[in-house]
Design a protein around this motif. Structure first.
Motif, PDB file in Angstrom:
ATOM      1  N   THR A  52       0.863  -1.191   0.000  1.00 12.37           N
ATOM      2  CA  THR A  52       0.000   0.000   0.000  1.00 12.37           C
ATOM      3  C   THR A  52       0.896   1.236   0.000  1.00 12.37           C
ATOM      4  O   THR A  52       2.117   1.124   0.136  1.00 12.37           O
ATOM      5  CB  THR A  52      -0.894   0.062   1.256  1.00 12.37           C
ATOM      6  OG1 THR A  52      -0.078   0.447   2.372  1.00 12.37           O
ATOM      7  CG2 THR A  52      -1.577  -1.253   1.545  1.00 12.37           C
ATOM      8  N   VAL A  74      -1.960  -1.557  -3.746  1.00 13.29           N
ATOM      9  CA  VAL A  74      -3.355  -1.137  -3.597  1.00 13.29           C
ATOM     10  C   VAL A  74      -3.407   0.362  -3.882  1.00 13.29           C
ATOM     11  O   VAL A  74      -2.865   1.146  -3.120  1.00 13.29           O
ATOM     12  CB  VAL A  74      -3.858  -1.399  -2.156  1.00 13.29           C
ATOM     13  CG1 VAL A  74      -5.332  -1.015  -2.046  1.00 13.29           C
ATOM     14  CG2 VAL A  74      -3.635  -2.838  -1.730  1.00 13.29           C
ATOM     15  N   HIS A 287      -7.347  11.032   3.464  1.00  9.93           N
ATOM     16  CA  HIS A 287      -6.932  10.242   2.292  1.00  9.93           C
ATOM     17  C   HIS A 287      -7.951   9.122   2.025  1.00  9.93           C
ATOM     18  O   HIS A 287      -7.642   7.938   2.162  1.00  9.93           O
ATOM     19  CB  HIS A 287      -5.521   9.671   2.484  1.00  9.93           C
ATOM     20  CG  HIS A 287      -4.913   9.203   1.189  1.00  9.93           C
ATOM     21  ND1 HIS A 287      -3.566   9.214   0.947  1.00  9.93           N
ATOM     22  CD2 HIS A 287      -5.487   8.715   0.051  1.00  9.93           C
ATOM     23  CE1 HIS A 287      -3.315   8.745  -0.266  1.00  9.93           C
ATOM     24  NE2 HIS A 287      -4.481   8.435  -0.829  1.00  9.93           N
ATOM     25  N   SER A 290     -10.864   6.858  -2.385  1.00  8.37           N
ATOM     26  CA  SER A 290     -11.390   5.580  -2.886  1.00  8.37           C
ATOM     27  C   SER A 290     -12.214   4.834  -1.833  1.00  8.37           C
ATOM     28  O   SER A 290     -12.582   3.679  -2.049  1.00  8.37           O
ATOM     29  CB  SER A 290     -10.232   4.686  -3.332  1.00  8.37           C
ATOM     30  OG  SER A 290      -9.402   4.368  -2.220  1.00  8.37           O
ATOM     31  N   ARG A 296     -13.311  -0.150  -2.369  1.00  6.46           N
ATOM     32  CA  ARG A 296     -12.188  -0.744  -1.640  1.00  6.46           C
ATOM     33  C   ARG A 296     -12.148  -2.267  -1.866  1.00  6.46           C
ATOM     34  O   ARG A 296     -11.087  -2.851  -2.053  1.00  6.46           O
ATOM     35  CB  ARG A 296     -12.285  -0.417  -0.147  1.00  6.46           C
ATOM     36  CG  ARG A 296     -11.824   1.003   0.158  1.00  6.46           C
ATOM     37  CD  ARG A 296     -10.310   1.118   0.043  1.00  6.46           C
ATOM     38  NE  ARG A 296      -9.833   2.488  -0.026  1.00  6.46           N
ATOM     39  CZ  ARG A 296      -9.628   3.272   1.011  1.00  6.46           C
ATOM     40  NH1 ARG A 296      -9.892   2.835   2.238  1.00  6.46           N
ATOM     41  NH2 ARG A 296      -9.173   4.482   0.850  1.00  6.46           N
TER      42      ARG A 296
END
Ligand code: 8YV
Length: 332
Positions: A52, A74, A287, A290, A296
């Protein structure tokens, strides 16, 4: 023997199960953020990693983890990964484009509306019990969003999805600036007009940043750029921390150089520049562009698809669906 992979952060239980169907998995259900040394230690002997934005995958890490063959990140953004170093070592890198586009565009629009229409300011005012009189003629009176000029810096998939929302949903004039101009059919579909960066800064009533982060984008918006904007303008950053000079933005918001801002990403996040925290004309989110449940899940499932194909176990899996450095695959 199934390949060993590391999942650096927590994921949905059923997606963790999907990983275990294919791999020997070391995971992180406690969702701890590891130091570079801890990451290297856990990557020993692993062929793949589900990474990530919280982990830096650089040349030093690759050197220390010679068995690594796939970095499946991701996120559509992958500025945490040194792609050139991966390519040089034959490590395939994948990201999660497309699945994040509409959800991230929704958040971008939510932040334009929240900042321009003073929604968070008003919410705080009510919660503090300060609303004692209705109908004050100019209270929380910001600019309009409908019919205004929407400026977009960065015109990839998400930028184009925001442009469509602005033009079709809010009757906005949409202008954009990008490293390369869109082709005519994409411009028509986005209902957006290409301008140079100075024109974008000067003419946007609401300026939204959605460009990839890299050395060329560092502090793309600093004091010099803020001074070119309208004093009534709104600035929204849903791209990456570091694209905006947060200290300069805080000073500009305090001085009235621009009217309002909304930030979903920060330099050095999760730390936030203390000068921003004291201002009420900036909306701050975590943040989360998404962060819808379906998106997700789609991102994490796409990472598993990429890992399975990249590590070549399942003949049905074919090539990884969303490689960043496909040249590595053609060399295999
Ligand atoms: C994060 C993002 O990756 O897609 C991107 O580039 O910035 C986000 O979707 C997400 O928060 C998961 O870490």
């Amino acid at each position: 023997m199934r390949p060993a992979v590391l999942s650096t952060r927590a994921t949905y239980p059923d997606i963790a199960d999907r990983l275990r169907e294919h791999f020997e998995v070391t995971d992180n259900p406690a969702d701890t953020v590891w130091s570079p040394a801890e990451l290297i230690e856990r990557l020993q002997g692993k062929s793949g990693v589900m990474s990530t934005g919280s982990e830096r995958i650089d040349a030093a890490l690759l050197e220390a983890c010679p068995q690594l063959k796939a970095v499946c990140n991701v996120g559509v953004g992958y500025n945490n990964v040194d792609v050139a170093a991966c390519t040089a070592r034959g490590v395939v890198v994948t990201n999660t484009p497309d699945v994040v586009t509409e959800t991230t565009a929704d958040l971008g629009f939510a932040l334009i509306l929240a900042a321009a229409r003073r929604i968070v300011q008003a919410d705080g005012f009510l919660r503090r019990g300060e609303w004692t009189k209705t109908g004050i003629y100019n209270q929380f009176a910001g600019p309009d969003v409908h019919g205004a000029t929407l400026g977009i810096l960065g015109m990839g998939r998400i930028g184009r999805a925001i442009a469509r929302r602005g033009a079709l949903g809010f009757g906005m004039r949409v202008i954009y600036h990008n490293r390369s101009r869109l082709d005519a059919s994409q411009e028509t579909e986005s209902r957006a007009q290409y301008v140079d960066k100075a024109t974008l800064l000067q003419e946007a009533d609401h300026l939204l940043l959605i460009l990839p982060y890299g050395p060329g984008a560092h502090h793309a918006i600093g004091m010099a750029e803020l001074l070119q904007m309208k004093p009534t303008a709104t600035l929204v950053n849903i791209a990456r921390g570091g694209i905006v000079d947060d200290a300069a933005l805080a000073a500009a918001l305090r001085a009235g150089t621009i009217a309002a801002a909304a930030l979903d990403v920060f330099e050095g996040e999760p730390r936030i520049h203390p000068d921003l925290l004291g201002l009420d004309n900036v909306v701050l989110t975590a943040h989360m562009g998404s962060a819808s449940e379906p998106t997700r899940r789609a991102m994490h499932n796409l990472v598993v698809d990429n890992l399975v194909a990249a590590l070549g176990l399942d003949p049905q899996a074919g090539q990884p669906p969303t490689p960043v450095n496909p040249e590595v695959l053609s060399r295999r």
